[in-house]
Design an enzyme around this catalytic site. Structure first.
Site, PDB file in Angstrom:
ATOM      1  N   ASN A  38       0.820  -1.218   0.000  1.00 39.56           N
ATOM      2  CA  ASN A  38       0.000   0.000   0.000  1.00 39.56           C
ATOM      3  C   ASN A  38       0.852   1.265   0.000  1.00 39.56           C
ATOM      4  O   ASN A  38       0.379   2.333   0.363  1.00 39.56           O
ATOM      5  CB  ASN A  38      -0.918  -0.003   1.223  1.00 39.56           C
ATOM      6  CG  ASN A  38      -1.725  -1.278   1.327  1.00 39.56           C
ATOM      7  OD1 ASN A  38      -2.392  -1.674   0.380  1.00 39.56           O
ATOM      8  ND2 ASN A  38      -1.653  -1.948   2.468  1.00 39.56           N
ATOM      9  N   HIS A  57     -13.346  -2.758   7.635  1.00 41.69           N
ATOM     10  CA  HIS A  57     -12.069  -3.375   8.025  1.00 41.69           C
ATOM     11  C   HIS A  57     -12.148  -3.994   9.429  1.00 41.69           C
ATOM     12  O   HIS A  57     -12.872  -3.503  10.299  1.00 41.69           O
ATOM     13  CB  HIS A  57     -11.021  -2.255   8.026  1.00 41.69           C
ATOM     14  CG  HIS A  57      -9.612  -2.700   8.112  1.00 41.69           C
ATOM     15  ND1 HIS A  57      -8.889  -2.651   9.280  1.00 41.69           N
ATOM     16  CD2 HIS A  57      -8.761  -3.191   7.172  1.00 41.69           C
ATOM     17  CE1 HIS A  57      -7.645  -3.073   9.053  1.00 41.69           C
ATOM     18  NE2 HIS A  57      -7.549  -3.413   7.777  1.00 41.69           N
ATOM     19  N   SER A  81     -10.963  -1.564   1.681  1.00 37.34           N
ATOM     20  CA  SER A  81      -9.578  -2.038   1.567  1.00 37.34           C
ATOM     21  C   SER A  81      -9.434  -3.315   0.747  1.00 37.34           C
ATOM     22  O   SER A  81      -8.383  -3.534   0.151  1.00 37.34           O
ATOM     23  CB  SER A  81      -8.982  -2.228   2.956  1.00 37.34           C
ATOM     24  OG  SER A  81      -9.741  -3.137   3.711  1.00 37.34           O
ATOM     25  N   LYS A 129       0.310   3.948   4.676  1.00 39.76           N
ATOM     26  CA  LYS A 129       0.037   3.539   3.299  1.00 39.76           C
ATOM     27  C   LYS A 129       0.633   4.574   2.343  1.00 39.76           C
ATOM     28  O   LYS A 129       1.841   4.589   2.167  1.00 39.76           O
ATOM     29  CB  LYS A 129      -1.451   3.273   3.135  1.00 39.76           C
ATOM     30  CG  LYS A 129      -1.776   1.964   3.888  1.00 39.76           C
ATOM     31  CD  LYS A 129      -3.197   1.633   4.092  1.00 39.76           C
ATOM     32  CE  LYS A 129      -3.266   0.331   4.895  1.00 39.76           C
ATOM     33  NZ  LYS A 129      -4.561   0.126   5.529  1.00 39.76           N
ATOM     34  N   HIS A 160      -7.238   4.164   2.715  1.00 45.83           N
ATOM     35  CA  HIS A 160      -6.777   3.950   1.341  1.00 45.83           C
ATOM     36  C   HIS A 160      -7.090   5.105   0.390  1.00 45.83           C
ATOM     37  O   HIS A 160      -6.673   5.080  -0.757  1.00 45.83           O
ATOM     38  CB  HIS A 160      -7.374   2.656   0.781  1.00 45.83           C
ATOM     39  CG  HIS A 160      -6.750   1.439   1.364  1.00 45.83           C
ATOM     40  ND1 HIS A 160      -5.481   1.031   1.030  1.00 45.83           N
ATOM     41  CD2 HIS A 160      -7.200   0.557   2.282  1.00 45.83           C
ATOM     42  CE1 HIS A 160      -5.182  -0.063   1.699  1.00 45.83           C
ATOM     43  NE2 HIS A 160      -6.208  -0.370   2.477  1.00 45.83           N
ATOM     44  N   GLU A 185     -16.071   3.231   5.202  1.00 47.09           N
ATOM     45  CA  GLU A 185     -14.729   3.529   4.710  1.00 47.09           C
ATOM     46  C   GLU A 185     -14.823   4.434   3.483  1.00 47.09           C
ATOM     47  O   GLU A 185     -15.827   4.416   2.780  1.00 47.09           O
ATOM     48  CB  GLU A 185     -14.000   2.223   4.348  1.00 47.09           C
ATOM     49  CG  GLU A 185     -13.671   1.429   5.593  1.00 47.09           C
ATOM     50  CD  GLU A 185     -12.961   0.105   5.324  1.00 47.09           C
ATOM     51  OE1 GLU A 185     -12.301  -0.059   4.296  1.00 47.09           O
ATOM     52  OE2 GLU A 185     -13.093  -0.769   6.196  1.00 47.09           O
ATOM     53  N   ASP A 228     -13.332   5.864   7.691  1.00 47.67           N
ATOM     54  CA  ASP A 228     -11.945   5.386   7.701  1.00 47.67           C
ATOM     55  C   ASP A 228     -11.430   5.481   6.266  1.00 47.67           C
ATOM     56  O   ASP A 228     -11.846   4.725   5.392  1.00 47.67           O
ATOM     57  CB  ASP A 228     -11.908   3.940   8.221  1.00 47.67           C
ATOM     58  CG  ASP A 228     -10.489   3.394   8.296  1.00 47.67           C
ATOM     59  OD1 ASP A 228      -9.584   3.958   7.660  1.00 47.67           O
ATOM     60  OD2 ASP A 228     -10.294   2.372   8.998  1.00 47.67           O
TER      61      ASP A 228
HETATM   62  C1  LIG Z   1      -4.753  -0.516   6.785  1.00 56.11           C
HETATM   63  C2  LIG Z   1      -6.038  -0.134   7.389  1.00 56.11           C
HETATM   64  C3  LIG Z   1      -6.129   0.169   8.750  1.00 56.11           C
HETATM   65  C4  LIG Z   1      -4.960   0.010   9.677  1.00 56.11           C
HETATM   66  O1  LIG Z   1      -4.012   1.019   9.534  1.00 56.11           O
HETATM   67  P1  LIG Z   1      -2.538   0.769  10.115  1.00 56.11           P
HETATM   68  O2  LIG Z   1      -1.920   2.105  10.142  1.00 56.11           O
HETATM   69  O3  LIG Z   1      -1.876  -0.185   9.172  1.00 56.11           O
HETATM   70  O4  LIG Z   1      -2.716   0.173  11.472  1.00 56.11           O
HETATM   71  C5  LIG Z   1      -7.338   0.599   9.240  1.00 56.11           C
HETATM   72  N1  LIG Z   1      -8.428   0.698   8.451  1.00 56.11           N
HETATM   73  C6  LIG Z   1      -8.381   0.405   7.140  1.00 56.11           C
HETATM   74  C7  LIG Z   1      -9.613   0.554   6.314  1.00 56.11           C
HETATM   75  C8  LIG Z   1      -7.194  -0.036   6.564  1.00 56.11           C
HETATM   76  O5  LIG Z   1      -7.170  -0.350   5.270  1.00 56.11           O
END
Ligand SMILES: *Cc1c(COP(=O)(O)O)cnc(C)c1O
Length: 378
Positions: free
Chosen positions: A44, A130, A178, A237, A206, A174, A203
């Site tokens: 990522n 997620h 993801s 990411k 991405h 989200e 969230d």
């Molecule tokens: C990767 C991800 C996380 C976690 O983030 P990290 O910084 O890797 O702990 C949380 N939510 C989503 C939707 C993700 O894709």
């Protein structure tokens, strides 16, 4: 069930997980433990910023200036000046009043959600959120109901039926999903949250750095910052570093600093990590036009594969069975291409898939090679 039986169950369903040693390289490849070099379509680091010279130099400098570790929690003596600098720069970039940094995206989720909702409150969440959000919701102890993926009509019915029985209502989704790479209809969900006096948590792990000139999915969809919206994201990411954040109204960030246990009871991030994230943010800010390159690469791939146009740099190819998915990923790896073989419980049963991610670092030749390898497998 005994621990051994549980492990045998994993083996039987071809869901056993193992870590493979591999060394990432600057040209979007990784070296495997047998010395072979393969093109990496599985991570990522969408903009290749973990290899950016300015980002790496910022991290080196921070180690020299501030030490290798933070030494204590943010609320004790671990709050280096880099926190303020990054929180301000991030809020400004996102067009939000304030932001609050956590140790990771996972820690942001398990801190923020239980601070917003507890027993007696209601959380409505998309079916495909997620795992870190699912853990966060469970930890909160609130009543929890899922709505079918991106189904706003269903969400509206749930709100109509249930909202009045609860004190607080949080809607969780989200920006970019993801494992599916599609986007949530944020304008509609935001309207529903506002209409029913709820808080919307998006969230955008991405979307940040990649969509909306790097500002994320809300910007890409024309949703401006609002008092009832909180955005969560990660520096791990597109920013090529590590750490998580929430941003929104200043009063929210102040509240969350006081009520998120995953800020209080953990050591602050290493200074080099914060410095790298800040340098990465500056790169994005000064080259916003480059943020779209991962999506352009995904679009080039999808066109060649006759797949629908992608909504993000994440392209899933759903295979179904675990065994078949793993086999195809192994064949691709032998041909020189590393793609994720994602299986339940990360994705729903019978939807095991190849998860192919595109970075600005990929060359056309690397993408053409993957297309040829996939066509040969089919
Ligand atoms: C990767 C991800 C996380 C976690 O983030 P990290 O910084 O890797 O702990 C949380 N939510 C989503 C939707 C993700 O894709």
């Amino acid at each position: 069930m005994s621990f051994q039986q549980k492990m045998r169950g994993k083996e039987a369903s071809v869901a056993l997980r193992k870590c493979q040693a591999m060394q990432r390289r600057a040209d979007a490849t990784v070296s495997l433990s047998d010395g072979r070099r393969v093109v990496n379509f599985s991570d990522n680091d969408f903009l290749g910023l973990s290899w950016n010279v300015e980002v790496q130099e910022a991290a080196r400098k921070a180690v020299r200036d501030y030490g290798s570790g933070a030494g204590a929690s943010r609320l004790v003596s671990g709050n280096s000046p880099l926190y303020d600098a990054l929180e301000q720069a991030l809020a400004e970039f996102k067009g939000e009043e304030a932001s609050l940094i956590f140790g990771s995206g996972y820690l942001a989720n398990i801190g923020v959600i239980p601070a917003l909702a507890e027993a007696g409150d209601l959380i409505l969440a998309d079916k495909l959120i997620h795992a870190s959000l699912v853990d966060a919701i469970r930890l909160s102890g609130s009543d929890f109901q899922r709505f079918p993926h991106n189904d706003t009509a269903h969400l509206a019915r749930l709100l109509e039926r249930k909202r009045a029985q609860y004190r607080h209502c949080i809607i969780v989704t989200e920006g970019v999903f993801s494992m599916d790479g599609d986007q949530a209809p944020l304008q509609e969900i935001s309207h529903l949250a506002e209409k029913y006096d709820g808080v919307l948590v998006v969230d955008d792990a991405h979307g940040f750095g990649v969509l909306g000139q790097g500002k994320g999915t809300l910007t890409a969809q024309g949703v401006s910052p609002k008092a009832h919206i909180l955005q969560i994201g990660t520096f791990s990411k597109a920013l090529g570093s590590y750490g998580g954040y929430v941003c929104g109204a200043a009063a929210w960030c102040e509240y969350l600093l006081n009520f998120s246990r995953s800020v209080t009871y953990t050591t602050a991030l290493p200074p080099a990590t914060l410095a790298a994230a800040l340098a990465g943010l500056k790169v994005i800010e000064s080259h916003p036009q480059d943020c779209v390159q991962p999506l352009n690469n995904a679009a080039y791939f999808c066109e060649k594969m006759a797949l629908p146009a992608p909504e993000s740099p994440i392209v899933p190819m759903v295979i179904g069975e675990n065994e078949k998915t793993l086999k195809i990923a192994e064949i691709l790896q032998r041909q020189g291409y590393l793609v994720g073989a994602i299986r339940p419980p990360t994705v729903p049963k019978n939807t095991a898939r190849l998860r192919i991610t595109f970075s600005a670092s990929h060359s056309k030749a690397q993408i053409d090679g993957l297309v040829a390898a996939l066509q040969a497998v089919a």
